[in-house]
Write an enzyme that holds these catalytic residues in place. Structure first.
Site, short mmCIF file in Angstrom:
data_model
loop_
_atom_site.label_atom_id
_atom_site.label_comp_id
_atom_site.label_asym_id
_atom_site.label_seq_id
_atom_site.Cartn_x
_atom_site.Cartn_y
_atom_site.Cartn_z
N HIS A 1 -45.61 38.76 80.98
CA HIS A 1 -46.88 38.38 80.97
C HIS A 1 -46.66 40.35 80.86
O HIS A 1 -46.28 40.97 81.76
CB HIS A 1 -47.42 38.87 82.45
CG HIS A 1 -48.96 38.94 82.41
ND1 HIS A 1 -49.63 38.65 81.59
CD2 HIS A 1 -49.79 40.29 83.07
CE1 HIS A 1 -50.97 39.01 81.54
NE2 HIS A 1 -51.03 40.18 82.40
N ASP B 1 -60.24 33.11 90.13
CA ASP B 1 -60.49 34.75 88.66
C ASP B 1 -61.63 35.09 88.10
O ASP B 1 -61.94 35.83 88.07
CB ASP B 1 -58.79 34.60 88.69
CG ASP B 1 -58.56 36.12 87.52
OD1 ASP B 1 -58.84 36.98 88.26
OD2 ASP B 1 -57.80 36.16 86.83
N ARG C 1 -66.43 41.48 88.92
CA ARG C 1 -66.09 42.49 89.32
C ARG C 1 -66.46 43.75 87.94
O ARG C 1 -66.70 44.61 88.13
CB ARG C 1 -64.82 42.21 89.49
CG ARG C 1 -64.35 42.12 90.20
CD ARG C 1 -62.25 41.98 91.02
NE ARG C 1 -61.37 42.78 89.94
CZ ARG C 1 -60.95 42.61 89.08
NH1 ARG C 1 -60.44 42.08 88.85
NH2 ARG C 1 -59.84 44.10 89.31
N SER D 1 -55.26 39.42 90.58
CA SER D 1 -56.00 38.21 89.55
C SER D 1 -54.92 38.28 88.30
O SER D 1 -54.84 36.61 87.81
CB SER D 1 -56.71 39.29 88.33
OG SER D 1 -57.42 38.40 87.27
N LYS E 1 -52.40 33.42 87.83
CA LYS E 1 -53.27 32.88 86.77
C LYS E 1 -50.51 32.57 86.81
O LYS E 1 -51.06 31.37 86.05
CB LYS E 1 -52.96 33.59 85.75
CG LYS E 1 -54.52 34.23 85.57
CD LYS E 1 -55.37 34.44 84.41
CE LYS E 1 -54.96 35.31 84.43
NZ LYS E 1 -56.13 36.65 85.00
#
Length: 442
Positions: free
Chosen positions: A82, A161, A168, A183, A187
């Site tokens: 990621h 999320d 947010r 967050s 995932k």
């Protein structure tokens, strides 16, 4: 267990229990805890922070708030990657087939771009016919058959999320390390990988602008992995100028293909080698980073990485002829050069401004529903440290619609700073965070 009491305890700086965090998240998803109370709690977290255990509990509560992908039917140790996002970040297009060619199964769930950062799914859809929507059964079967797949999220992954991030975004609570870390990791955990390699970007084109912030985020995510039984490694890398030369969907696919042919930009190749080395190490395919790097270089130089990309494109319905001949990829109507007003050396290129210029041309979305033009974007012809003379081409705009061309030209020219004297080279990778600790290399 009242939301009010949980908010109050966090506001006072107390450590919340696992049960309190789970109750708050489940109540928020069900609608029992209203937005205003969750916003108050998020602000308390921004001010007071969270312990590593609290952050891990929040991550798992969000990961378990919806569907979770079961990859147990895939043979081997599955490693995901990621990136926290950047400009010209086409790493996954190179890395997924290259790592798979070395024998590590890569089952990657990716997203679409928003704003100045591009999404892997959009880039892959530049290849005619490429199918990013795979059923869980198709996804698992493809990884078992050819070693890799890249697809969009299916089902209802991490609804907590989605709800919390939307809140947010409008309550000035985005820039909290525990909230960002949970967050991202929620995932990744819901995605089913056994281990995760993270590319935490820092600089003008990154979410984390400062180096210290980037290391804190990397350390927080590695700590979450340790708490929840996932092995995580994080590289902190530079995003003060775009990665490679191409910014824009089809343009980035073409550059990824050139990289797998061995002729790509050296910064793109190097970050792929470093991230890939960590992926092979965590997958148990290589004993250490040095052995993994040798394996990756062999796969790159032999063409096995490129062959694996062709195999993946064919498996997902794409036109593999576009990989063999990138000229077949979508092309903009014309190319407009942006020239240097003065001579000297390129001192800096503000990555964010380059990304915005590409977005203005249609390469990026302003909202999730905005259409994008897969053919347009920016190609940098001069990067930091290179000499320029007045009138030299700094970059090219690939254009299909002139409506915002002048604005894009202005943003792109403003991204370049030219001055006398060659600047010192910036590091590409600043360090590595693993369970063994933090190594700062620069």
């Amino acid at each position: 267990m009242r939301a009010y009491d949980i908010i109050y305890r966090k506001r006072m700086g107390e450590e919340l229990t696992t049960e309190e965090i789970r109750a708050l998240v489940s109540g928020f998803v069900s609608g029992e805890v209203p937005d205003y109370q969750m916003a108050a709690w998020a602000m308390a977290v921004c001010i007071r922070g969270m312990t590593p255990r609290e952050t891990a509990d929040l991550t798992m509560a969000m990961a378990e708030s919806g569907d979770q992908i079961d990859l147990s039917a895939i043979a081997g140790r599955k490693v995901d990657k990621h990136s926290t996002g950047g400009v010209g970040d086409k790493v996954s297009l190179v890395l997924v087939p290259l790592v798979a060619a070395c024998g590590a199964p890569v089952a990657k769930m990716s997203g679409r771009g928003l704003g100045h950062t591009g999404g892997t799914l959009d880039k892959l859809e530049s290849i005619p016919g490429f199918r990013v929507e795979l059923s869980p059964e198709e996804f698992v079967a493809q990884v078992n058959r050819i070693g890799c797949a890249v697809a969009g999220q299916t089902g209802d992954l991490v609804p907590a999320d989605k709800k919390l991030y939307a809140l947010r975004d409008v309550t000035a609570t985005v820039d909290s390390i525990p909230l960002i870390a949970s967050s991202i990791m929620a995932k990744k955990i819901a995605g089913g990988a056994d281990a995760v390699v993270l590319d935490v970007k820092t600089g003008s084109g990154a979410f984390m602008k400062s180096l210290d912030e980037a290391f804190r985020l990397a350390e927080a995510m590695v700590a979450i992995g340790r708490q929840v039984g996932r092995e995580v490694a994080a590289l902190v890398s530079d995003m003060d100028q775009p990665l490679g030369h191409a910014v824009g969907n089809a343009l980035e696919v073409a550059e990824a293909i050139e990289t797998l042919r061995g002729f790509g930009p050296k910064d793109l190749e190097e970050i792929c080698l470093q991230l890939g080395a960590q992926m092979l190490r965590l997958a148990g395919v290589a004993a250490d980073g040095a052995e993994a790097r040798k394996m990756l270089l062999r796969a790159l130089r032999s063409g096995r990485g490129l062959s694996k990309l062709i195999e993946m494109v064919e498996a997902q319905g794409g036109d593999a002829g576009c990989i063999r001949q990138p000229v077949k990829l979508p092309r903009a109507q014309r190319v407009v050069p942006v020239t240097a007003p003065e001579g000297g050396y390129v001192q800096s290129i503000t990555a964010l401004e380059v990304g915005v210029a590409a977005q203005l041309l249609g390469a990026g979305r302003e909202t999730k529903e905005s259409p994008i033009d897969l053919s347009v974007g920016v190609v940098l012809r001069k990067k930091v440290g290179e000499p320029v003379a007045p009138g030299d081409v700094l970059a090219e705009l690939h254009v299909s619609d002139d409506r915002r061309l002048a604005e894009a030209q202005e943003r792109l020219l403003g991204a370049y700073r030219i001055g006398p004297g060659q600047p010192a080279p910036r590091p590409l990778v600043y360090g590595l965070v693993t369970d063994a600790g933090t190594e700062r290399w620069a």
